[in-house]
Write a protein that holds these residues in place. Structure first.
Motif, PDB file in Angstrom:
ATOM      1  N   MET A 328     -10.957  -4.391  40.436  1.00  0.00           N
ATOM      2  CA  MET A 328     -11.751  -5.718  39.801  1.00  0.00           C
ATOM      3  C   MET A 328     -11.701  -5.513  38.467  1.00  0.00           C
ATOM      4  O   MET A 328     -11.689  -4.417  37.812  1.00  0.00           O
ATOM      5  CB  MET A 328     -13.037  -5.844  40.394  1.00  0.00           C
ATOM      6  N   GLU A 329     -11.872  -6.680  37.742  1.00  0.00           N
ATOM      7  CA  GLU A 329     -11.619  -6.789  36.303  1.00  0.00           C
ATOM      8  C   GLU A 329     -13.007  -7.734  36.000  1.00  0.00           C
ATOM      9  O   GLU A 329     -13.252  -8.599  36.448  1.00  0.00           O
ATOM     10  CB  GLU A 329     -10.420  -7.405  35.885  1.00  0.00           C
ATOM     11  N   TYR A 330     -13.772  -7.039  34.778  1.00  0.00           N
ATOM     12  CA  TYR A 330     -14.748  -7.616  34.173  1.00  0.00           C
ATOM     13  C   TYR A 330     -14.660  -7.203  32.642  1.00  0.00           C
ATOM     14  O   TYR A 330     -13.933  -6.242  32.541  1.00  0.00           O
ATOM     15  CB  TYR A 330     -16.206  -7.119  34.813  1.00  0.00           C
ATOM     16  N   VAL A 354      -4.004   0.256  35.395  1.00  0.00           N
ATOM     17  CA  VAL A 354      -3.380  -0.740  34.517  1.00  0.00           C
ATOM     18  C   VAL A 354      -3.524  -2.219  34.945  1.00  0.00           C
ATOM     19  O   VAL A 354      -3.730  -2.960  33.941  1.00  0.00           O
ATOM     20  CB  VAL A 354      -1.754  -0.271  34.551  1.00  0.00           C
ATOM     21  N   HIS A 355      -3.476  -2.531  35.929  1.00  0.00           N
ATOM     22  CA  HIS A 355      -3.587  -4.103  36.329  1.00  0.00           C
ATOM     23  C   HIS A 355      -4.748  -4.455  35.882  1.00  0.00           C
ATOM     24  O   HIS A 355      -4.753  -5.497  35.163  1.00  0.00           O
ATOM     25  CB  HIS A 355      -3.451  -4.046  37.943  1.00  0.00           C
ATOM     26  N   GLU A 356      -5.987  -3.792  36.285  1.00  0.00           N
ATOM     27  CA  GLU A 356      -7.149  -4.276  35.874  1.00  0.00           C
ATOM     28  C   GLU A 356      -7.385  -4.339  34.366  1.00  0.00           C
ATOM     29  O   GLU A 356      -8.070  -5.108  33.724  1.00  0.00           O
ATOM     30  CB  GLU A 356      -8.452  -3.600  36.701  1.00  0.00           C
ATOM     31  N   PHE A 357      -6.948  -3.400  33.717  1.00  0.00           N
ATOM     32  CA  PHE A 357      -7.121  -3.178  32.166  1.00  0.00           C
ATOM     33  C   PHE A 357      -6.346  -4.484  31.684  1.00  0.00           C
ATOM     34  O   PHE A 357      -6.885  -5.173  30.787  1.00  0.00           O
ATOM     35  CB  PHE A 357      -6.394  -1.856  31.773  1.00  0.00           C
ATOM     36  N   ILE A 358      -5.389  -4.985  32.225  1.00  0.00           N
ATOM     37  CA  ILE A 358      -4.436  -5.798  31.513  1.00  0.00           C
ATOM     38  C   ILE A 358      -5.278  -7.268  31.446  1.00  0.00           C
ATOM     39  O   ILE A 358      -5.218  -7.853  30.685  1.00  0.00           O
ATOM     40  CB  ILE A 358      -3.129  -6.172  32.302  1.00  0.00           C
ATOM     41  N   HIS A 359      -5.942  -7.536  32.667  1.00  0.00           N
ATOM     42  CA  HIS A 359      -7.247  -8.432  32.712  1.00  0.00           C
ATOM     43  C   HIS A 359      -8.134  -8.547  31.260  1.00  0.00           C
ATOM     44  O   HIS A 359      -8.582  -9.621  31.140  1.00  0.00           O
ATOM     45  CB  HIS A 359      -7.969  -8.589  33.734  1.00  0.00           C
ATOM     46  N   GLN A 360      -8.185  -7.520  30.767  1.00  0.00           N
ATOM     47  CA  GLN A 360      -9.150  -7.457  29.181  1.00  0.00           C
ATOM     48  C   GLN A 360      -8.312  -8.438  28.406  1.00  0.00           C
ATOM     49  O   GLN A 360      -9.044  -9.310  27.632  1.00  0.00           O
ATOM     50  CB  GLN A 360      -9.127  -6.102  28.624  1.00  0.00           C
ATOM     51  N   ASP A 377      -3.757 -15.907  34.821  1.00  0.00           N
ATOM     52  CA  ASP A 377      -4.237 -14.820  34.437  1.00  0.00           C
ATOM     53  C   ASP A 377      -3.486 -13.542  35.710  1.00  0.00           C
ATOM     54  O   ASP A 377      -3.107 -12.512  35.053  1.00  0.00           O
ATOM     55  CB  ASP A 377      -5.696 -14.412  34.445  1.00  0.00           C
ATOM     56  N   GLU A 378      -3.529 -13.859  36.796  1.00  0.00           N
ATOM     57  CA  GLU A 378      -2.985 -12.910  37.748  1.00  0.00           C
ATOM     58  C   GLU A 378      -1.674 -12.704  37.427  1.00  0.00           C
ATOM     59  O   GLU A 378      -0.860 -11.421  37.667  1.00  0.00           O
ATOM     60  CB  GLU A 378      -3.475 -13.233  39.142  1.00  0.00           C
ATOM     61  N   GLY A 379      -0.699 -13.719  37.451  1.00  0.00           N
ATOM     62  CA  GLY A 379       0.549 -13.727  37.158  1.00  0.00           C
ATOM     63  C   GLY A 379       1.155 -13.015  35.817  1.00  0.00           C
ATOM     64  O   GLY A 379       1.933 -12.055  35.873  1.00  0.00           O
ATOM     65  N   SER A 444       0.642 -16.760  43.176  1.00  0.00           N
ATOM     66  CA  SER A 444      -0.047 -16.427  41.881  1.00  0.00           C
ATOM     67  C   SER A 444       0.548 -15.223  41.121  1.00  0.00           C
ATOM     68  O   SER A 444       0.491 -15.215  39.964  1.00  0.00           O
ATOM     69  CB  SER A 444      -1.602 -16.506  42.190  1.00  0.00           C
ATOM     70  N   TYR A 445       0.461 -14.131  41.889  1.00  0.00           N
ATOM     71  CA  TYR A 445       0.842 -12.991  41.474  1.00  0.00           C
ATOM     72  C   TYR A 445       2.175 -12.753  41.102  1.00  0.00           C
ATOM     73  O   TYR A 445       2.778 -12.781  40.092  1.00  0.00           O
ATOM     74  CB  TYR A 445       0.151 -11.739  41.917  1.00  0.00           C
ATOM     75  N   ASN A 446       3.109 -12.639  42.516  1.00  0.00           N
ATOM     76  CA  ASN A 446       4.296 -12.084  42.275  1.00  0.00           C
ATOM     77  C   ASN A 446       5.443 -13.071  41.986  1.00  0.00           C
ATOM     78  O   ASN A 446       6.380 -12.717  41.121  1.00  0.00           O
ATOM     79  CB  ASN A 446       4.833 -11.433  43.927  1.00  0.00           C
TER      80      ASN A 446
HETATM   81 ZN   LIG Z   1      -5.793  -9.179  38.862  1.00  0.00          ZN
END
Ligand SMILES: [Zn+2]
Lengths: 663, 295
Positions: A328-330, A354-360, A377-379, A444-446
């Motif tokens: 999760m990302e916060y 890596v994924h959750e960090f990118i959400h920063q 954001d997810e994409g 949304s993601y892929n």
């Molecule tokens: Zn995500």
């Protein structure tokens, strides 16, 4: 007098400097004193909210998210959408561990009691039982540019093993845990036609959307608990049986914390950023992998977008029984996760980190609306996940490199999306909750990641990086929507490529974002026809063209071929594609097919034949659903098919012998 | 010592009965070929004129595999279903041949005799089929019991009820060797039950079934050691194949041919180890029977 003027000037400069130094508009600012009762599983808190009206409207009410009420009963919108999953059933049905959140007292700065007028509203679905949005009419409207201060006491019951948040055993993960003000959108902001609160109910899919602010949070927990939270740890005060952990963070859109008596802490530093890892003792072995993944990501973004601007980043690696909070990302706090039985070559630890960090960057700094436009954001995050993972861990082995099995991160997206039952089931523009079951993730993601890579392939990595940097620079600490991103794409492409891709790039987004069609290019035919010598009487009856002496006796260098290569567009999507044509003498011709016709033929006349042709040889159009039919050859090599046959044969023999061991 | 001697005899017998070894290998090859031919046609049809298969080399190419599954998933599952049919036939064939193998191994030091082999194969088929079904049920039962114990001790394998996944790993390391030991023991009993049926020409299989239990437990150490030796030999061959197979990239005709030969050599020796095990077990069985009789 003069001295006073100088003082005022200095003060003004200071305040304007402070104003300039703030990264964000700091709309919603919170001071919170929170106490966690681990016996009762309750949080008791006092909050002071300073909300600034940065619009030109006069705002007469506030709206708050009360997320924990999503877990209040079976009639909440969250449970109506999701159903009651098996692993929740016992704790909810039998142990009655329903969660809730209630505001007990709320006053404005003049001491007016706001409780009597507050009401739960259901802006999304009129489900009267849903209490996840609270409307608070104000005694005094907030004028443009004015800040209102609201004080409130509230209490909540922490859910057990709920989606993204809650507790299990003595592990607590507190996300979406406090009454949080929504976002006031004046007319013209994103899709708002008139000034309005954007404060959605809590749904089963999609997360949050909120305003930037400064958080001052004191968290009181039993004295043996270790706390990880967004922001910088200011101090820890020992109160005897409890401890109060104080944190401070600026310019973030949310606040999250976690606590457990079993956390062990490891710290590393990267260019002034303090990275703090909290994990359970048996996961300390993963620390290096987490830190390396974070440092790689920090380095990547410093180079491509902007240096991570916050002084801290906290990584929580939840225990196995805290699996509900993995990945999760916060703001300035992420959760990652892996398990001891996962082989090192399966890079779950790195991928999640890596994924959750990118959400920063995409969600936190560029604060798009996760519920309304999840792809933004997810994409974007999935796209960058592919770039970072493939760059640092190997293009075709970044996700899995184990026992001869190799899977790259970017290529994994194609399998996820095209492997769906029906990849055409929904466009990218749906709200999270509107996606048909099973379609939210792959689309949304892929799908987003795939078409972003297609955009990168078409325009080149430099243009793509410039698009993303321009978009980021323009919209960081703000709330853009899809139109803002499309505007940036159009602007940068026009600057860098003129009209090469048309007036604008809307045609691209019409296809990949708003449309659901698929893309499939193929080389359907290659023909080489030997041009026969013309014989006989033509214009002049007395002039006869006779066969030359060398006529087809031996392979003549002067034999002329008329060659045709036919390329087809099987899917409805159309992009400019390269077509690579190879001749027998080694000559290579690169053609470009730009129109939207269903097929295109290329003609060549010369002394050499076409031996093979390939559409999109560099795989720029990553959204092409089938690369197998992208090429056609007149001189097929059997090496590949023989190898696969050999392997299949071996697998069969081996399986047969294993089965016959039963005998 | 007995086990080692039996193991040595096993290898000698394998080479002495080279024709039988070769026959078993050829049959496995032909059956696999039968199942693989549709795949060959499929590859030719779908990828024969494309550069995709060649471009996917060397190594494992996930995009290629993914596109293949996405585009031709139905055809591939049809081919796999056909293969399952061939595999079931092969298992039946293995049961059929088992009688022949055991009778041939019964006559140690004698060369391979085709007619004896085929006659014995037909003679014991139904009995060995029943035995195989029973032992398969026992093996499944054993596996289910262990899976049940594992799951029960770990609160139904719910992560939310688990302090740490290390608990899962720890219990696995405790139960897996016990399970492996019991499953191997059951296989040893099955081997001697087969031998007993053939050597004593037993019609009712419950008798050899119980007798082989008694024989195995009376002579557990040599019997189990022989089985263990053969298992280790098999693992060595597998390891060799794995290491050699990954020591080069198959992206040209000669290297693909080398990969093919390496695979076939492994299969050939795998069959060899199976015969070694049966030959060694036959020897031990005969030794024990002769001691019993003289006593
Ligand atoms: Zn995500």
């Amino acid at each position: 007098m003069h001295f006073r003027l100088i003082c005022i000037f200095i003060l003004l400069s200071f305040s304007s400097f402070a104003q300039e130094a703030a990264l964000s508009p700091r709309v919603a600012n919170y001071d919170m004193q929170v106490s966690l009762d681990t016996m009762q599983k309750k949080v008791t808190a006092h909050t002071t909210l300073r909300w600034k009206n940065i619009s030109t409207d006069t705002v007469g009410e506030l709206q708050f998210h009360l997320y924990y009420n999503a877990f209040r009963n079976t009639e909440s919108t969250f449970f109506k959408e999701r159903g009651l999953p098996d692993f929740f059933s016992k704790t909810l049905k039998e142990d009655c561990e329903w969660a809730w959140m209630e505001i007990q007292k709320m006053t404005d700065e003049d001491g007016n009691d706001l409780v009597p007028n507050m009401e739960y509203i259901q802006p999304d679905d009129d489900n009267a039982e849903d209490r996840t949005v609270l409307r608070v009419p104000l005694s005094k409207a907030v004028l443009p540019g004015e800040t209102i201060t609201i004080d409130y006491d509230w209490q909540s019951r922490v859910p057990r093993t709920m989606i993204r948040t809650g507790y299990n055993r003595d592990y607590y993960f507190m996300a979406q845990w406090f009454p949080k003000v929504g976002v006031y959108e004046p007319a013209g902001m994103r899709f708002a036609k008139k000034g309005q609160w954007n404060c959605h109910q809590y749904h089963s899919s999609g997360e949050y959307y909120s305003d930037f602010g400064v958080y001052n949070v004191d968290i009181t927990v039993p004295s043996d608990f270790i706390v990880g939270a967004s922001g910088v740890l200011q101090n820890v005060k020992d109160n005897g049986s409890t401890k109060t952990w104080s944190f401070y963070v600026e310019d973030v859109i949310d606040y999250t914390w976690s606590a457990s008596p079993h956390f062990v802490e490891q710290k590393e530093e990267w260019k002034g950023v303090s990275i703090r890892l909290l994990c359970y003792p048996d996961h300390e072995v993963f620390a290096k992998r987490y830190f390396d993944a974070i440092k790689n990501s920090l380095e990547f973004f410093e180079e491509h977008l902007w240096k991570y601007p916050y002084p801290t980043l906290t990584i929580i690696d939840p225990p196995f029984h805290g699996l509900f909070s993995v990945g999760m990302e916060y703001p300035t706090l992420i959760t990652t996760g892996t398990a001891l039985f996962i082989p090192d070559g399966v890079r779950t630890a790195e991928t999640l980190t890596v994924h959750e960090f990118i959400h920063q960057y995409f969600m936190q700094m560029v604060a798009t609306h996760e519920q309304e436009e999840p792809w933004l954001d997810e994409g974007f995050t999935t796209y960058y996940e592919g770039r970072i993972m493939d760059q640092y861990y190997g293009e075709h082995s970044s996700t899995i490199d184990w026992m001869g099995m190799k899977v790259g991160n970017a290529e994994y997206n194609r399998i996820e999306f095209f492997g769906m039952d029906n990849p055409e089931i929904a466009p990218n523009t749906l709200k999270s909750r509107e996606f048909p079951r099973g379609a939210y993730g792959p689309i949304s993601y892929n799908k987003t990641a795939i078409w972003m890579r297609t955009l990168e392939g078409m325009l080149g990595i430099e243009t793509m990086d410039e698009i993303m940097k321009t978009y980021f620079d323009r919209w960081k600490f703000n709330h853009p929507c899809r139109n803002d991103f499309i505007d940036v794409v159009n602007e940068v492409v026009r600057q860098k490529h003129g009209n090469e891709y048309g007036e604008d790039m809307n045609w691209f987004f019409d296809q990949v974002l708003y449309g659901t069609d698929l893309c499939d290019y193929t080389v359907s035919d290659i023909s080489n026809i030997e041009v026969k010598e013309k014989l006989g009487v033509f214009e002049q009856v007395n002039e006869c063209i006779k066969a030359t002496e060398t006529e087809s006796e031996e392979e003549d260098e002067n034999v002329i071929y008329e060659s045709t290569v036919e390329v087809e567009r099987l899917g409805n999507l159309a992009f400019p594609v390269d077509v690579r044509i190879e001749f027998e003498d080694g000559k290579v011709v690169l053609e470009q097919w730009k129109d939207r016709k269903r097929s295109k033929s290329y003609f060549y006349k010369g002394t050499t034949k076409v031996v093979c042709a390939e559409v999109d040889p560099d795989r720029k159009i990553y959204i092409d659903k089938n690369f197998l039919n992208n090429s056609l050859t007149k001189e097929p090599s059997k090496v590949g098919t023989r190898k696969y046959f050999t392997q299949f044969m071996f697998w069969l023999q081996n399986t047969m012998l294993s089965l016959s061991a039963m005998v | 010592m007995k086990a080692l001697k039996a193991y040595g005899i096993g290898w000698r017998e394998v080479f002495r009965k080279g024709k039988m070894w070769l026959l078993l290998y050829v049959l496995s090859f032909l059956f696999a070929l039968l199942a693989a031919l549709p795949f060959s046609g499929f590859l030719k049809e779908t990828l024969g004129d494309s550069l995709a298969a060649t471009q996917s080399l060397p190594g494992f190419n996930y995009t290629f595999v993914g596109d293949l599954l996405n585009t031709y998933g139905e055809s591939i599952s049809l081919i796999l279903n056909q293969s399952i049919g061939v595999m079931i036939l092969f298992v039946l064939l293995s049961i059929f041949l088992m009688g022949g193998i055991l009778v041939i191994l019964q006559f140690r030091n004698e060369a391979f005799d085709f007619s004896r082999f085929w006659m014995a194969s037909g003679r014991y088929f139904w009995r060995l089929l029943r035995l195989t079904i029973y032992f398969t049920i026992f093996q499944l039962l054993l596996l289910s019991i262990f899976a049940y114990i594992y799951s029960k001790l770990l609160n139904g394998l719910s992560p939310f009820e688990t302090e740490s996944e290390a608990d899962w790993i720890r219990l696995f390391y405790i139960l897996a060797p016990i399970y492996t030991f019991l499953a191997m023991t059951l296989s040893v009993v099955q081997d001697y039950a087969k031998i007993h049926i053939v050597h004593q020409d037993e019609r009712i299989i419950t008798k050899p079934f119980w007798e082989s239990f008694i024989i195995v437990f009376k002579n557990f150490i040599p019997f189990f050691l022989l089985y263990l030796l053969n298992t280790i030999t098999f693992l060595i061959f597998f390891g060799l194949y794995y290491v050699l197979g990954h020591s080069f990239q198959a992206h040209s005709m000669p290297t693909v041919a080398l990969l093919f030969l390496l695979g076939q050599a492994y299969i050939f020796f795998r069959i060899g180890v199976k015969i070694v095990n049966l030959a060694g077990a036959t020897y031990l069985y005969q030794e024990i029977r002769s001691t019993d009789i003289t006593n």
